[in-house]
Scaffold this active site. Structure first.
Site, mmCIF file in Angstrom:
data_model
loop_
_atom_site.group_PDB
_atom_site.id
_atom_site.type_symbol
_atom_site.label_atom_id
_atom_site.label_comp_id
_atom_site.label_asym_id
_atom_site.label_seq_id
_atom_site.Cartn_x
_atom_site.Cartn_y
_atom_site.Cartn_z
ATOM 1 N N ASP A 182 -4.916 -7.820 -4.194
ATOM 2 C CA ASP A 182 -5.332 -8.868 -3.291
ATOM 3 C C ASP A 182 -5.609 -10.167 -3.918
ATOM 4 O OD1 ASP A 182 -4.581 -7.841 -0.682
ATOM 5 O OD2 ASP A 182 -6.326 -6.454 -0.771
ATOM 6 N N HIS A 230 0.685 -1.208 -0.126
ATOM 7 C CA HIS A 230 0.096 0.068 0.089
ATOM 8 C C HIS A 230 0.943 1.123 -0.088
ATOM 9 C CE1 HIS A 230 -3.100 -2.969 1.056
ATOM 10 N NE2 HIS A 230 -3.771 -2.176 0.336
ATOM 11 N N CYS A 235 -10.200 -2.235 -10.053
ATOM 12 C CA CYS A 235 -9.650 -1.036 -9.491
ATOM 13 C C CYS A 235 -8.160 -1.506 -8.968
ATOM 14 C CB CYS A 235 -10.518 -0.650 -8.350
ATOM 15 S SG CYS A 235 -10.851 -1.739 -7.011
ATOM 16 N N GLU A 295 -11.971 -9.931 -4.633
ATOM 17 C CA GLU A 295 -10.557 -9.899 -4.273
ATOM 18 C C GLU A 295 -9.891 -11.016 -3.495
ATOM 19 O OE1 GLU A 295 -9.287 -6.314 -2.081
ATOM 20 O OE2 GLU A 295 -11.065 -6.575 -1.076
ATOM 21 N N ARG A 339 2.171 -9.387 -1.203
ATOM 22 C CA ARG A 339 2.236 -8.328 -2.061
ATOM 23 C C ARG A 339 3.253 -7.133 -1.896
ATOM 24 N NH1 ARG A 339 -3.694 -5.418 -1.530
ATOM 25 N NH2 ARG A 339 -2.588 -3.450 -1.968
HETATM 26 C C1 PEP Z 1 -7.026 -4.398 -4.533
HETATM 27 O O1 PEP Z 1 -6.764 -5.320 -3.568
HETATM 28 O O2 PEP Z 1 -6.666 -4.819 -5.749
HETATM 29 C C2 PEP Z 1 -7.317 -3.198 -4.076
HETATM 30 C C3 PEP Z 1 -7.722 -2.322 -5.024
HETATM 31 O O3 PEP Z 1 -7.332 -2.995 -2.775
HETATM 32 P P1 PEP Z 1 -6.215 -2.439 -1.810
HETATM 33 O O4 PEP Z 1 -5.075 -2.218 -2.713
HETATM 34 O O5 PEP Z 1 -6.779 -1.132 -0.983
HETATM 35 O O6 PEP Z 1 -5.988 -3.714 -0.914
HETATM 36 MG MG MG Z 2 -7.512 -5.195 -1.664
#
Ligand code: PEP
Ligand code: MG
Length: 615
Positions: free
Chosen positions: A489, A223, A536, A465, A499
């Site tokens: 995810d 993140h 997304c 996800e 990740r």
């Molecule tokens: C994802 O998991 O792809 C997502 C957009 O959410 P985050 O990156 O906030 O976990």
């Molecule tokens: Mg996510």
């Protein structure tokens, strides 16, 4: 959180530090140039002075004090305790006013620690008998306390170590006379060098002082890296042992495009990078000319191009880059970038600002996806063994219904000011969405009774996800009005690859054949129930993945604001038909490498297209 404006910040940052870097000629002569390779976390090039962050460690000076100073030193210690207690009581009463007495009571434990007789007496004895300075004596005694609590097999007591640690930092700060929080922040525009940065650290970075950052740990999909991209802050992570090789004040080049850093560059290297920065700026400038054009393929298939945002002040950047909506508002950053739980009113203001800022364009507000690497000290009081698989997203909200309901109330109230959709993260079983919908119904009913106005229709959707959500996508599609695929995810859980871990980054690839299969299943399930599906995750902004997502026929791409123009350029340079054919071809491949080579060939055949042809 600072606002990202790709068209201004990169160049402004570039120009200023270059001049400064050229100045200390003696430094350039005495230190050898070193190049280190890491993982590119966010594009862009910056040249500037390094600021090495010392991971919040407080340097406690140790000295033997003179016998004549003992009395004064004991008094200094007592004053530090009294000042800390005063500081804590002020925080407590502020929190009581804003959030109520219940929340403020957390600080009672801190205040009790300050009065602990053993702690006070042993520290005083160490000053008097061993003639240690107060800070060193206090640190030794409190470290013993922490070690003894940590060894006890009792969850409640273990959690108390966090309170003791906090008290330790506060008292030491009083004694040393420095604010550790500001000691660890640059006071002039710099490249931040740190062993690691958590998402809350990154969310709180002062964009005027931090031009770029580089870290020893971290992966492209953490993140922290995602925030850097959404803020247009160049970043390189996974540099292993960089912190120990750089000193504050060293000149450093961060090449976020190539994933490398150069410490103490020669004047020739600086010149070479200045040219590269110029080229990069021109490319960005060109892409921005696409803002007024639709995201439409050459044969007329349209896609919605929305943005992912982490804070209300990013809305301007979304509009500047031609975003048609907010496809993902990560609300948890508001929670982790402060020390207390935001109230309904606090949240309502932020959500309303985004909704109004987007002027009627759709805004997908994701409910709190706290947990994993997004931790708020005031909510997560004991560390988890597997945080990414733990108490995260909807799991957290369904056990903390008080927090969930407060957030939903704020979101529904904001829905009166524009077009809002609500999205739930980390869904892995049907019961979760059933419960979430039930709670939404209760919240709407309460708000109606209290005569609050809310939007006429606020669609509910889920993040797809987890592999389990994909497997059950046909059933989830009966429960909700839209899907948004969170590939970040989804890849992590499907490939069993952390990740944020650069050591296994080779396993973390968007174009894994297994991932393409899961995407196809999800899109088909959505199609059958005629609900829209968006992507997304970061895959939506990945150059090579765009033709595949076009071929899959998703409805919406939601990406960092500054990536919107590049995704648009690619969409506008291909046909839907050729992307479908591409998808059919690569579906037979067994490796990522084969898939990437095939896509690369297609993009190469369109390389000359700048996206301005067509509608
Ligand atoms: C994802 O998991 O792809 C997502 C957009 O959410 P985050 O990156 O906030 O976990
Ligand atoms: Mg996510």
């Amino acid at each position: 959180m600072a606002r990202n404006k790709l068209d201004k910040t990169n160049r402004a940052h570039a120009a200023e530090p270059v001049a400064r870097a050229a100045a200390p000629a003696s430094k350039l002569e005495t230190k050898a140039e070193i190049e280190r390779r890491g993982v590119s976390a966010s594009p862009g090039i910056v040249i500037g002075p390094a600021f090495v962050r010392d991971d919040d460690r407080v340097h406690v000076p140790r000295k033997l004090i003179d016998a004549s100073q003992v009395g004064a030193e004991v008094e200094r210690f007592q004053k530090a305790l009294a000042d800390t207690a005063r500081e804590l009581r002020a925080i407590k009463s502020d929190i009581a006013k804003r959030m109520g007495e219940d929340h403020a009571r957390i600080f009672d434990a801190h205040l009790l620690i300050l009065e602990d007789r053993m702690l006070v007496d042993e520290t005083t004895a160490a000053i008097q008998n061993e003639r240690q300075n107060a800070a060193a004596a206090f640190e030794r005694v409190i470290n013993n306390v922490i070690a003894s609590i940590a060894g006890i097999e009792d969850e409640y007591l273990k959690e108390r170590t966090i309170d003791v640690q906090d008290v330790k930092k506060r008292v030491l700060r009083m004694l040393i006379g420095k604010d550790t929080r500001t000691v660890n922040r640059p006071s002039e525009p710099s490249v931040l060098v740190a062993h690691d940065l958590g998402p809350s650290d990154t969310a709180q970075l002062d964009r005027r002082m931090v031009l770029a950052y580089v870290t020893d740990l971290g992966g492209r999909m953490s993140h922290t890296s995602i925030i850097a991209r959404s803020q247009g802050l160049p970043a390189v992570v996974g540099l292993e042992n960089l912190v120990n090789r750089v000193e504050t004040g060293d000149t450093i080049i961060v090449d976020g495009n190539a994933g490398s850093v150069i410490i103490n560059p020669t004047p020739e290297t600086i010149q070479q990078y200045e040219n590269e920065m110029q080229r990069f700026a021109e490319l960005e400038e060109q892409l921005l000319t696409l803002t007024g054009y639709p995201a439409q393929t050459l044969d007329g298939r349209s896609f919605t191009l929305s943005a992912n945002v982490d804070a209300a002040d990013e809305v301007e950047s979304v509009l500047d880059h031609g975003g048609q909506g907010v496809g993902l508002f990560r609300t948890e950053y508001f929670f982790i970038s402060q020390d207390y739980l935001p109230s309904e009113e606090d949240q309502y203001k932020v959500y309303r600002q985004v909704v109004e800022g987007m002027g009627g364009r759709p805004v997908v507000i994701r409910t709190l996806d706290i947990g994993g690497d997004k931790i708020a000290g005031y909510l997560h009081r004991s560390p988890e063994l597997n945080p990414f698989m733990g108490w995260r997203g909807i799991r957290f909200c369904l056990t903390r219904k008080d927090i969930f309901k407060t957030q939903l109330r704020a979101i529904y109230r904001a829905s009166a000011h524009g077009s809002v959709k609500i999205m739930f993260p980390m869904i892995s079983q049907i019961e979760e969405i059933e419960q979430a919908k039930q709670i939404c119904a209760e919240v709407r009913e309460d708000l109606a009774k209290e005569r609050y106005k809310i939007g006429d229709h606020v669609p509910l959707g889920i993040m797809v996800e987890t592999p389990s959500a994909v497997a059950m996508a046909d059933q989830f599609a009966r429960e909700v009005e839209f899907f948004s695929i969170g590939t970040n995810d989804l890849i992590q859980y499907t490939m069993a690859v952390d990740r944020g871990n650069s050591k296994i980054a080779h396993l973390y690839q968007h174009l894994q054949p297994s991932i393409l299969r899961l995407l196809r299943l999800t899109v088909e399930a959505a199609r059958k129930r005629k609900i829209p599906v968006s992507v997304c995750g970061e895959m939506a902004g990945d150059r090579l993945s765009v033709p595949i997502l076009v071929g899959l026929g998703i409805d919406e791409f939601s990406v960092s604001p500054n990536v919107i123009p590049e995704v648009k350029r690619i969409i506008r340079s291909v046909t839907y038909d050729e992307c479908r054919a591409l998808l059919r071809r690569v579906s037979r491949f067994r490796t990522t490498q084969e898939i990437e080579t095939e896509i690369e060939a297609l993009l190469k055949s369109h390389a000359a297209n700048n996206g301005r042809a067509g509608a």
